[in-house]
Design a protein around this motif. Structure first.
Motif, PDB file in Angstrom:
ATOM      1  N   ASP A 100       0.835  -1.196   0.000  1.00 26.07           N
ATOM      2  CA  ASP A 100       0.000   0.000   0.000  1.00 26.07           C
ATOM      3  C   ASP A 100       0.872   1.249   0.000  1.00 26.07           C
ATOM      4  OD1 ASP A 100      -2.343  -1.423   0.054  1.00 26.07           O
ATOM      5  OD2 ASP A 100      -2.392  -1.496   2.247  1.00 26.07           O
ATOM      6  N   GLY A 101       1.655   1.425  -0.985  1.00 26.89           N
ATOM      7  CA  GLY A 101       2.477   2.636  -1.012  1.00 26.89           C
ATOM      8  C   GLY A 101       3.721   2.410  -1.836  1.00 26.89           C
ATOM      9  N   GLY A 102       4.518   3.433  -1.889  1.00 25.81           N
ATOM     10  CA  GLY A 102       5.729   3.371  -2.668  1.00 25.81           C
ATOM     11  C   GLY A 102       5.503   3.973  -4.042  1.00 25.81           C
ATOM     12  N   SER A 103       6.581   4.223  -4.723  1.00 25.24           N
ATOM     13  CA  SER A 103       6.470   4.868  -6.027  1.00 25.24           C
ATOM     14  C   SER A 103       6.248   3.869  -7.158  1.00 25.24           C
ATOM     15  CB  SER A 103       7.729   5.692  -6.305  1.00 25.24           C
ATOM     16  OG  SER A 103       8.858   4.838  -6.288  1.00 25.24           O
ATOM     17  N   VAL A 104       6.564   2.601  -6.937  1.00 28.31           N
ATOM     18  CA  VAL A 104       6.404   1.582  -7.965  1.00 28.31           C
ATOM     19  C   VAL A 104       5.382   0.559  -7.482  1.00 28.31           C
ATOM     20  CG1 VAL A 104       7.581  -0.206  -9.314  1.00 28.31           C
ATOM     21  CG2 VAL A 104       8.785   1.888  -8.733  1.00 28.31           C
ATOM     22  N   ASP A 105       4.381   0.338  -8.296  1.00 26.46           N
ATOM     23  CA  ASP A 105       3.337  -0.626  -7.943  1.00 26.46           C
ATOM     24  C   ASP A 105       3.774  -2.016  -8.418  1.00 26.46           C
ATOM     25  OD1 ASP A 105       1.027  -1.769  -7.119  1.00 26.46           O
ATOM     26  OD2 ASP A 105      -0.216  -0.954  -8.731  1.00 26.46           O
ATOM     27  N   PRO A 106       3.996  -2.984  -7.510  1.00 25.58           N
ATOM     28  CA  PRO A 106       4.469  -4.307  -7.939  1.00 25.58           C
ATOM     29  C   PRO A 106       3.459  -5.058  -8.803  1.00 25.58           C
ATOM     30  CG  PRO A 106       4.190  -4.237  -5.547  1.00 25.58           C
ATOM     31  CD  PRO A 106       3.932  -2.879  -6.063  1.00 25.58           C
ATOM     32  N   GLN A 107       2.169  -4.752  -8.645  1.00 25.42           N
ATOM     33  CA  GLN A 107       1.181  -5.424  -9.484  1.00 25.42           C
ATOM     34  C   GLN A 107       1.326  -4.993 -10.940  1.00 25.42           C
ATOM     35  OE1 GLN A 107       0.193  -4.115  -6.447  1.00 25.42           O
ATOM     36  NE2 GLN A 107      -0.086  -6.075  -5.428  1.00 25.42           N
ATOM     37  N   VAL A 108       1.596  -3.714 -11.173  1.00 23.35           N
ATOM     38  CA  VAL A 108       1.795  -3.228 -12.546  1.00 23.35           C
ATOM     39  C   VAL A 108       3.068  -3.831 -13.138  1.00 23.35           C
ATOM     40  CG1 VAL A 108       2.194  -1.174 -13.957  1.00 23.35           C
ATOM     41  CG2 VAL A 108       0.511  -1.114 -12.114  1.00 23.35           C
ATOM     42  N   VAL A 109       4.129  -3.879 -12.348  1.00 19.79           N
ATOM     43  CA  VAL A 109       5.374  -4.491 -12.819  1.00 19.79           C
ATOM     44  C   VAL A 109       5.151  -5.967 -13.139  1.00 19.79           C
ATOM     45  CG1 VAL A 109       7.755  -5.069 -12.177  1.00 19.79           C
ATOM     46  CG2 VAL A 109       6.807  -2.842 -11.567  1.00 19.79           C
ATOM     47  N   GLY A 110       4.347  -6.647 -12.331  1.00 20.83           N
ATOM     48  CA  GLY A 110       4.053  -8.052 -12.590  1.00 20.83           C
ATOM     49  C   GLY A 110       3.295  -8.255 -13.880  1.00 20.83           C
ATOM     50  N   VAL A 111       2.314  -7.398 -14.143  1.00 26.29           N
ATOM     51  CA  VAL A 111       1.561  -7.511 -15.399  1.00 26.29           C
ATOM     52  C   VAL A 111       2.473  -7.248 -16.588  1.00 26.29           C
ATOM     53  CG1 VAL A 111      -0.296  -6.473 -16.759  1.00 26.29           C
ATOM     54  CG2 VAL A 111      -0.658  -6.966 -14.345  1.00 26.29           C
ATOM     55  N   ILE A 112       3.341  -6.257 -16.468  1.00 26.19           N
ATOM     56  CA  ILE A 112       4.280  -5.964 -17.560  1.00 26.19           C
ATOM     57  C   ILE A 112       5.200  -7.146 -17.798  1.00 26.19           C
ATOM     58  CG2 ILE A 112       6.239  -4.505 -18.215  1.00 26.19           C
ATOM     59  CD1 ILE A 112       4.770  -2.189 -16.795  1.00 26.19           C
ATOM     60  N   LEU A 113       5.717  -7.757 -16.728  1.00 23.85           N
ATOM     61  CA  LEU A 113       6.594  -8.923 -16.886  1.00 23.85           C
ATOM     62  C   LEU A 113       5.852 -10.099 -17.521  1.00 23.85           C
ATOM     63  CD1 LEU A 113       8.728  -8.942 -13.623  1.00 23.85           C
ATOM     64  CD2 LEU A 113       9.483  -8.443 -15.940  1.00 23.85           C
ATOM     65  N   MET A 114       4.594 -10.297 -17.159  1.00 19.61           N
ATOM     66  CA  MET A 114       3.833 -11.390 -17.773  1.00 19.61           C
ATOM     67  C   MET A 114       3.599 -11.133 -19.258  1.00 19.61           C
ATOM     68  SD  MET A 114       1.081 -12.846 -15.008  1.00 19.61           S
ATOM     69  CE  MET A 114       0.094 -11.390 -14.967  1.00 19.61           C
ATOM     70  N   ILE A 115       3.333  -9.886 -19.623  1.00 23.16           N
ATOM     71  CA  ILE A 115       3.134  -9.568 -21.043  1.00 23.16           C
ATOM     72  C   ILE A 115       4.433  -9.760 -21.818  1.00 23.16           C
ATOM     73  CG2 ILE A 115       2.639  -7.675 -22.646  1.00 23.16           C
ATOM     74  CD1 ILE A 115       0.604  -6.664 -20.568  1.00 23.16           C
ATOM     75  N   VAL A 116       5.549  -9.280 -21.268  1.00 22.92           N
ATOM     76  CA  VAL A 116       6.847  -9.468 -21.934  1.00 22.92           C
ATOM     77  C   VAL A 116       7.169 -10.954 -22.050  1.00 22.92           C
ATOM     78  CG1 VAL A 116       9.340  -9.099 -21.681  1.00 22.92           C
ATOM     79  CG2 VAL A 116       7.755  -7.212 -21.311  1.00 22.92           C
ATOM     80  N   GLY A 117       6.909 -11.728 -20.996  1.00 23.35           N
ATOM     81  CA  GLY A 117       7.156 -13.166 -21.047  1.00 23.35           C
ATOM     82  C   GLY A 117       6.304 -13.854 -22.091  1.00 23.35           C
TER      83      GLY A 117
END
Length: 107
Positions: free
Chosen positions: A29-46
């Protein structure tokens, strides 16, 4: 040391798995980078890398099975060597017994 091997499918599966972990298993719940968005991006790249690897995979028998499709026609043919593990022969051991003692002399 030999010919380099393509690892596109393995890397793509690792990216998809890591992205899924970040998307569904990490809760913040915080921080400048949302890990869920990074996870979706990694899944799309994969997924994209996986699809590119499948398109560039020559046959289902593996890359390079039909060696003449993309090779130089003037190059000499290269035979593949198949190394199979050596079969072990069963070893039989025979234990010899001592000969029986000689019969006693007759009187």
């Amino acid at each position: 040391m030999g010919t380099p091997r393509s690892m596109g499918i393995v890397i793509s599966l690792i990216l998809i798995a890591f992205g899924a972990i970040l998307t569904w298993a990490v809760n913040t719940d915080g921080g400048s980078v949302d890990p869920q968005v990074v996870g979706v991006i990694l899944m799309i790249v994969g997924l994209v890398v996986f699809l590119i690897s499948l398109v560039l995979w020559r046959t289902w028998w593996g890359p390079g099975f039909w060696g003449g499709l993309y090779d130089d026609p003037g190059a000499p043919a290269v035979r593949r060597r198949v190394y199979r593990p050596a079969r072990r022969r069963s070893t039989t051991y025979v234990e010899e017994e001592e000969p029986p003692p000689p019969p006693p002399p007759a009187p």
